[in-house]
Design a protein around this motif. Structure first.
Motif, PDB file in Angstrom:
ATOM      1  N   ASP A  26       0.821  -1.222   0.000  1.00  0.00           N
ATOM      2  CA  ASP A  26       0.000   0.000   0.000  1.00  0.00           C
ATOM      3  C   ASP A  26       0.852   1.268   0.000  1.00  0.00           C
ATOM      4  O   ASP A  26       0.576   2.220   0.717  1.00  0.00           O
ATOM      5  N   HIS A  28       1.106   3.290  -2.540  1.00  0.00           N
ATOM      6  CA  HIS A  28       0.236   4.320  -3.143  1.00  0.00           C
ATOM      7  C   HIS A  28       0.998   5.514  -3.707  1.00  0.00           C
ATOM      8  O   HIS A  28       0.608   6.669  -3.505  1.00  0.00           O
ATOM      9  N   ASP A  71      -1.130  -2.117  -4.420  1.00  0.00           N
ATOM     10  CA  ASP A  71      -1.584  -0.734  -4.239  1.00  0.00           C
ATOM     11  C   ASP A  71      -0.361   0.174  -4.317  1.00  0.00           C
ATOM     12  O   ASP A  71      -0.012   0.887  -3.383  1.00  0.00           O
ATOM     13  N   HIS A 113      -5.870  -1.079  -6.417  1.00  0.00           N
ATOM     14  CA  HIS A 113      -5.695   0.251  -7.007  1.00  0.00           C
ATOM     15  C   HIS A 113      -4.817   0.246  -8.254  1.00  0.00           C
ATOM     16  O   HIS A 113      -4.763   1.256  -8.954  1.00  0.00           O
ATOM     17  N   HIS A 219      -2.825  -9.224  -1.184  1.00  0.00           N
ATOM     18  CA  HIS A 219      -3.306  -7.846  -1.067  1.00  0.00           C
ATOM     19  C   HIS A 219      -4.760  -7.898  -0.595  1.00  0.00           C
ATOM     20  O   HIS A 219      -5.705  -7.673  -1.355  1.00  0.00           O
ATOM     21  N   HIS A 251      -3.779  -4.052   2.220  1.00  0.00           N
ATOM     22  CA  HIS A 251      -5.080  -3.569   1.774  1.00  0.00           C
ATOM     23  C   HIS A 251      -5.834  -2.810   2.869  1.00  0.00           C
ATOM     24  O   HIS A 251      -6.469  -1.806   2.585  1.00  0.00           O
ATOM     25  N   HIS A 253      -4.521  -1.277   5.358  1.00  0.00           N
ATOM     26  CA  HIS A 253      -3.711  -0.153   5.855  1.00  0.00           C
ATOM     27  C   HIS A 253      -3.521  -0.223   7.366  1.00  0.00           C
ATOM     28  O   HIS A 253      -3.453   0.803   8.028  1.00  0.00           O
TER      29      HIS A 253
HETATM   30 MN    MN Z   1      -4.292   0.414  -0.245  1.00  0.00          MN
END
Ligand code: MN
Ligand code: MG
Length: 630
Positions: A26, A28, A71, A113, A219, A251, A253
């Motif tokens: 994650d 991102h 992600d 994502h 994930h 996933h 977080h």
């Molecule tokens: Mn995420």
């Protein structure tokens, strides 16, 4: 080695091997330790800081694998800049992969994502990853693989006796099957997903036959409620399948092991095991590095896990709420993304749309306010297509939003202020301060009424018999709990006592401040069911709102409310922040004059509000105002 040979070797003391798995998840788009919305360094994020922890973790261990759990390429302004503005022209390498190639990742899996910018962009980006990608529960619609379901990493690992031993490490990946719903417009007819446990059950035997140990890149988060099938958070269920030796999760977080998870049968939040399988989850945006240390022993014809230890390592700690850095950013990683970083800072100032009138929150607690209206309009626009085709589609759709920057706490600058004209991406953080995610709840008209009663607790009780000007707003109630619900209309009678106290308890059971609550022009039916779009904080019960405890959530969307607002403005091109008249204050038939404080700058913002006048400059950036209500 033959079976007999292996047993003989074990008897003569075949060495043990220590293997350290390092997980990021994650991320991102967070490479820099930087908050692009507020244009300042942020000690809580960034792969560049994780890279420093990875270097240290590698120095401590002879054998490591560095793995990413997805992600990766969406979720911050730099990621948006690369995908939406620059678009990876021929020859360009996505900055995440430039950084990760430098760090020497061994394998990775896709997150939900990864699909947000469409398949072409994803494939274009993945082409430059210098390490294998795997995912076992997503394929193209024709059944052909998008990426391989699994891979086997053959490594000559340094054993405790100094010899090199070949170990075959199977890597298999999973993502939430919900991607085909969340990115329906991009994936319909092109991509198919399968249940995580079912896909694993199909793929694991073949991988097991080729591997000594198996690491699952999952994930997906950790839920312990009975499995439904098609579960979004399936790491716990995956752990009950035979043959998996470690699960790297994400996933959600969150952090695992640790206090984010309560001990339950099969879940050990201290040792970090799921059904006995070592597992880890390393926060989000590069907040933590996940570490699983495995001790391998030779048993029969394969290396097996004899012992394990899971930990997470943070890049910062909190000192009285303020983040304190625990790691320096690695210069080589910072340098690798310098061009995109600079371009992103500039991109934040570029217009994504226009507003025909100023958006300010100076008066958000006393009048129906355009800065809150824009958020509600964006939430409705965002959620409607996600509800299409679900059992909730036909229900009336409402939206709840509160002013996040509208006084009671913070200084005179703690207000939303966006001038008429262009709106830039950085302005969106001004409209939506918190990184909440969109959720929707299914509740009755009775709950809608109580929700508004609780929100109206921000007002003090006005005694209509008093002749002096009384204070309207309780300064101890945070503005973020003043939810305005769009889609219904109502008045707030401030001559009534508050029905709820500040802790959310009913203290005046006969009091009703919400008057004339109407849906579709008619008095609301307490039994009518509604969908209310809100955020994850409120839907889970944040602010102690009656009837909200997480159990009524029917949409847990993958995007932030802030993303919904920026996409809405971009899609509209121009927004007209005039307000449709959702609510107003009332004295229940009696004309009253009430007083409130807001920033002095509001004095320039009173055009169109003859009922409000400045009553005195307080000399500290705030001023006192008076308002006549009927
Ligand atoms: Mn995420
Ligand atoms: Mg995710």
């Amino acid at each position: 080695m033959t079976l007999t040979g292996a047993i003989a070797a074990r008897g003569t003391g075949l060495p043990t091997i220590r293997l350290r798995l390092l997980e990021t998840s994650d991320l991102h788009g967070c490479i820099y330790d930087y908050d692009y919305f507020h244009d300042k360094p942020d000690a809580t994020v960034g792969l560049a800081k994780i890279a420093t922890l990875v270097d240290a973790a590698r120095r401590e261990a002879a054998n490591t694998l560095l793995l990413d759990n997805g992600d990766l390429i969406q979720g911050n302004p730099l990621a948006d800049y690369v995908a939406l503005r620059e678009g990876l022209p021929p020859g360009a390498i996505h900055p995440m992969f430039r950084a990760m190639n430098l760090m020497g990742y061994d394998a990775a899996t896709l997150g939900n994502h990864e699909f947000n910018y469409g398949l072409e962009f994803l494939e274009r980006a993945l082409a430059d990853a210098a390490f294998p990608y795997v995912s076992a529960n997503v394929t193209r619609a024709d059944g052909s693989p998008l990426v391989p379901p699994w891979t086997v990493l053959e490594r000559d690992l340094l054993a405790d006796d100094g010899t090199r031993q070949r170990v075959r490490i199977g890597i298999i990946g999973f993502l939430p099957p919900q991607i085909v719903v969340w990115d329906k417009s991009r994936l319909a007819g092109r991509v198919t997903t399968a249940d995580i446990v079912e896909a694993a059950t199909r793929q694991l035997p073949a991988l097991r036959a080729r591997s000594d140990i198996i690491v699952a890149l999952c994930h997906s988060g950790i839920a312990t409620a009975p499995r439904q099938g098609g579960d979004e958070n399936a790491a716990f269920y995956l752990a009950s399948l035979p043959g998996i030796d470690a699960i790297l999760t994400g996933h959600s977080h969150r952090i695992f092991p640790g206090s984010d998870y309560a001990r339950r049968a099969g879940l050990d939040p201290v040792r970090g095991t799921l059904n006995g399988v070592p597992a880890v989850m390393p926060g989000f945006w590069g907040s933590h590095l996940g570490i699983v240390d495995l001790t391998l022993e030779r048993r029969a014809e394969r290396w097996t896990v004899a012992a394990s230890r899971s930990t997470t390592q943070p890049i910062y700690r909190r000192d009285g709420g303020k983040p304190v850095a625990l790691a320096e950013a690695k210069p080589a990683i910072i340098d690798s993304a310098a061009a995109e970083h600079r371009a992103t800072v500039a991109y934040m100032g570029q217009p994504i749309g226009r507003t025909t009138a100023p958006l300010t929150s100076y008066l958000a607690l006393v009048i129906d306010d355009p800065s809150v209206e824009v958020v509600n309009l964006a939430q409705l626009w965002y959620a409607k297509p996600l509800l299409a085709g679900t059992p909730h589609e036909g229900l009336p759709l409402l939206s709840a939003a509160a002013p996040f920057r509208a006084g009671t706490f913070g200084g005179p600058d703690a207000y939303t202020v966006i001038a008429a004209g262009p709106i830039a991406l950085k302005n969106v953080a001004d409209l939506y301060l918190y990184p909440n995610t969109v959720q929707a709840v299914r509740v009755s008209g009775a709950v809608v009424q109580e929700w508004l009663e609780r929100a109206a607790g921000i007002f003090l009780e006005i005694d209509p018999a008093e002749r002096h000007v009384q204070d309207l707003v309780n300064p101890r109630v945070p503005a973020y709990n003043f939810d305005v619900i769009k889609g219904v209309t109502y008045r707030i009678d401030v001559t009534q006592p508050g029905r709820y106290d500040s802790a959310g308890r009913v203290v005046e059971p006969d009091a009703r401040r919400i008057k004339d609550l109407r849906w579709n022009g008619k008095p609301i039916d307490p039994a009518q069911e509604f969908i209310v779009v809100t955020n994850n904080f409120r839907a889970a019960g944040g602010g102690r709102f009656p009837g909200l405890d997480g159990s009524s959530v029917i949409l847990d969307a993958p995007d932030t409310n802030r993303d919904a607002v920026s996409r809405y403005i971009e899609a509209q091109g121009s927004i007209d922040p005039s307000v449709a008249g959702t609510w107003r204050l009332t004295g229940n038939g009696k004309a009253l004059t009430v007083g409130f404080e807001t920033a002095l700058a509001a004095a320039a913002d009173l055009a169109g509000h003859p009922e409000i006048r400045m009553a005195g400059d307080l000399g500290n950036g705030f001023a006192r105002f008076e308002m006549t209500i009927a």
